[in-house]
Design a protein around this motif. Structure first.
Motif, PDB file in Angstrom:
ATOM      1  N   ALA A  19       0.845  -1.189   0.000  1.00 34.62           N
ATOM      2  CA  ALA A  19       0.000   0.000   0.000  1.00 34.62           C
ATOM      3  C   ALA A  19       0.877   1.234   0.000  1.00 34.62           C
ATOM      4  O   ALA A  19       1.961   1.250   0.591  1.00 34.62           O
ATOM      5  N   GLY A  20       0.402   2.283  -0.683  1.00 39.65           N
ATOM      6  CA  GLY A  20       1.188   3.507  -0.704  1.00 39.65           C
ATOM      7  C   GLY A  20       0.583   4.588  -1.557  1.00 39.65           C
ATOM      8  O   GLY A  20      -0.559   4.466  -2.024  1.00 39.65           O
ATOM      9  N   GLY A  21       1.355   5.657  -1.789  1.00 39.02           N
ATOM     10  CA  GLY A  21       0.892   6.793  -2.568  1.00 39.02           C
ATOM     11  C   GLY A  21       0.658   6.432  -4.025  1.00 39.02           C
ATOM     12  O   GLY A  21       1.158   5.425  -4.529  1.00 39.02           O
ATOM     13  N   HIS A  22      -0.109   7.286  -4.715  1.00 40.91           N
ATOM     14  CA  HIS A  22      -0.486   7.012  -6.100  1.00 40.91           C
ATOM     15  C   HIS A  22       0.726   6.916  -7.024  1.00 40.91           C
ATOM     16  O   HIS A  22       0.748   6.097  -7.945  1.00 40.91           O
ATOM     17  N   ILE A  23       1.735   7.746  -6.810  1.00 40.15           N
ATOM     18  CA  ILE A  23       2.901   7.757  -7.688  1.00 40.15           C
ATOM     19  C   ILE A  23       3.731   6.489  -7.503  1.00 40.15           C
ATOM     20  O   ILE A  23       4.086   5.810  -8.473  1.00 40.15           O
ATOM     21  N   SER A  24       4.048   6.153  -6.254  1.00 40.69           N
ATOM     22  CA  SER A  24       4.906   4.998  -5.977  1.00 40.69           C
ATOM     23  C   SER A  24       4.216   3.680  -6.309  1.00 40.69           C
ATOM     24  O   SER A  24       4.846   2.773  -6.870  1.00 40.69           O
ATOM     25  N   THR A  25       2.932   3.548  -5.987  1.00 46.20           N
ATOM     26  CA  THR A  25       2.242   2.299  -6.324  1.00 46.20           C
ATOM     27  C   THR A  25       2.024   2.190  -7.832  1.00 46.20           C
ATOM     28  O   THR A  25       2.067   1.094  -8.394  1.00 46.20           O
ATOM     29  N   GLY A  26       1.791   3.326  -8.484  1.00 44.88           N
ATOM     30  CA  GLY A  26       1.662   3.304  -9.937  1.00 44.88           C
ATOM     31  C   GLY A  26       2.929   2.795 -10.587  1.00 44.88           C
ATOM     32  O   GLY A  26       2.897   2.049 -11.574  1.00 44.88           O
ATOM     33  N   LEU A  27       4.075   3.188 -10.025  1.00 44.63           N
ATOM     34  CA  LEU A  27       5.355   2.700 -10.529  1.00 44.63           C
ATOM     35  C   LEU A  27       5.468   1.191 -10.356  1.00 44.63           C
ATOM     36  O   LEU A  27       5.815   0.470 -11.297  1.00 44.63           O
ATOM     37  N   LEU A  28       5.149   0.696  -9.164  1.00 43.62           N
ATOM     38  CA  LEU A  28       5.271  -0.743  -8.909  1.00 43.62           C
ATOM     39  C   LEU A  28       4.338  -1.555  -9.792  1.00 43.62           C
ATOM     40  O   LEU A  28       4.682  -2.662 -10.227  1.00 43.62           O
ATOM     41  N   GLU A  29       3.149  -1.016 -10.061  1.00 40.43           N
ATOM     42  CA  GLU A  29       2.197  -1.726 -10.913  1.00 40.43           C
ATOM     43  C   GLU A  29       2.678  -1.815 -12.356  1.00 40.43           C
ATOM     44  O   GLU A  29       2.241  -2.678 -13.116  1.00 40.43           O
ATOM     45  N   SER A  30       3.585  -0.937 -12.747  1.00 37.93           N
ATOM     46  CA  SER A  30       4.061  -0.885 -14.125  1.00 37.93           C
ATOM     47  C   SER A  30       5.302  -1.734 -14.359  1.00 37.93           C
ATOM     48  O   SER A  30       5.711  -1.924 -15.505  1.00 37.93           O
ATOM     49  N   ILE A  31       5.900  -2.232 -13.283  1.00 37.15           N
ATOM     50  CA  ILE A  31       7.150  -2.997 -13.403  1.00 37.15           C
ATOM     51  C   ILE A  31       6.837  -4.488 -13.529  1.00 37.15           C
ATOM     52  O   ILE A  31       6.034  -5.042 -12.779  1.00 37.15           O
TER      53      ILE A  31
END
Length: 288
Positions: free
Chosen positions: A101-113
């Motif tokens: 769980a986390g902020g929109h920017i950091s989780t968006g990054l993880l979802e893209s990797i």
């Protein structure tokens, strides 16, 4: 709006059922920011994808997506709906998956990797995600801004660098020097790394006026682009803008280990710091 969980992964909202297909669509669109790319990812036609969104918006009575340039992003309401799905996943998931769980920017990054791990990723604000972490509901906390960790002397692991760009209303004159920022009107995004921009402006004795406060960078972007005299500072990894404060607002995207007894936590972080760095670079961030 009243939310109730129904079935494996569906929500009852004001008497209507929204199933896993809508969740998949919103989750994919939050990453790709393109209906066509999301349709391809879900192996359906663009027409079917668009119809799915329009049908949901008609039943809900509000927009959950919006056009931005050549792409499509989720509205604040769309993000809220996705978060409700993700909260439910966190509650019902009883597997060995990594809950993040986390902020929109950091989780968006993880979802893209692309990675070999099974993950459930819940996107919210740093503050809300931190509350989940305190309750032990997640294995890893991601932070768009490490301020929460700094304030509490919590160890964190940087995985990427980002910085802020200036977004201005279309009718505003081009900003060429820091002095041009004097007496301008801004939109503030609560809990974001914007604090670095305000600190920088004060350092240079620049007067600035915060006219509005919102909780989402996407709301701030929409507000600025639809106004005549507003500006805001948003993450360069997601938005294109003026990089006048690039070096002053550079900051880390970081992870905090919550469940240190789970071996996959260390393995996941190690992957991001090594094999995952190329993907991080491709997503618009600066590798560590």
């Amino acid at each position: 709006m009243k939310f109730q969980s129904q079935g494996l992964i569906s929500l009852n909202i004001n008497g209507d059922i929204y199933d896993y297909k809508l969740y998949q669509s919103l989750e994919s669109l939050s990453r790709t920011r393109s209906q066509r790319k999301s349709a391809k990812e879900l192996n359906i036609s663009h027409t079917v994808f668009n119809r799915r969104i329009l049908k949901a918006e008609d039943k809900l009575g509000f927009k959950i997506t919006q056009k931005v340039g050549n792409g499509t992003i989720l509205t604040r309401e769309g993000l809220d709906l996705l978060e409700e799905f993700q909260k439910y996943i966190v509650k019902i998931e009883k597997t060995n998956n990594l809950n993040i769980a986390g902020g929109h920017i950091s989780t968006g990054l993880l979802e893209s990797i692309k990675h070999p791990f099974n993950t459930n990723i819940y996107s919210s604000s740093d503050k809300d995600a931190f509350e989940l972490a305190k309750r032990g509901a997640v294995d890893i906390l991601t932070l768009d801004d490490p301020l929460i960790a700094y304030e509490r002397d919590i160890d964190f692991t940087p995985i990427a660098y980002d910085y802020l760009v200036l977004i201005s209303s279309p009718e505003c004159e081009e900003i060429k020097n820091i002095s041009d920022l004097n007496d301008l009107n801004f939109v503030n995004v609560t809990g974001s790394a914007q604090r670095l921009a305000w600190t920088t402006l004060r350092h240079y004795d620049i007067n600035y006026n915060i006219r509005f406060k919102v909780n989402s960078q996407f709301d701030a972007f929409k507000m600025v682009r639809n106004s005549k005299n507003l500006h805001c500072f948003l993450n360069a990894s997601y938005f294109k803008g003026n990089d006048i404060l690039k070096f002053d607002t550079r900051h880390v995207i970081s992870l905090v280990k919550v469940n240190e007894d789970k071996s996959e936590v260390d393995e996941f972080i190690d992957f991001l710091l090594n094999d995952g760095q190329e993907d991080i670079k491709n997503q618009g961030f600066t590798p560590i």
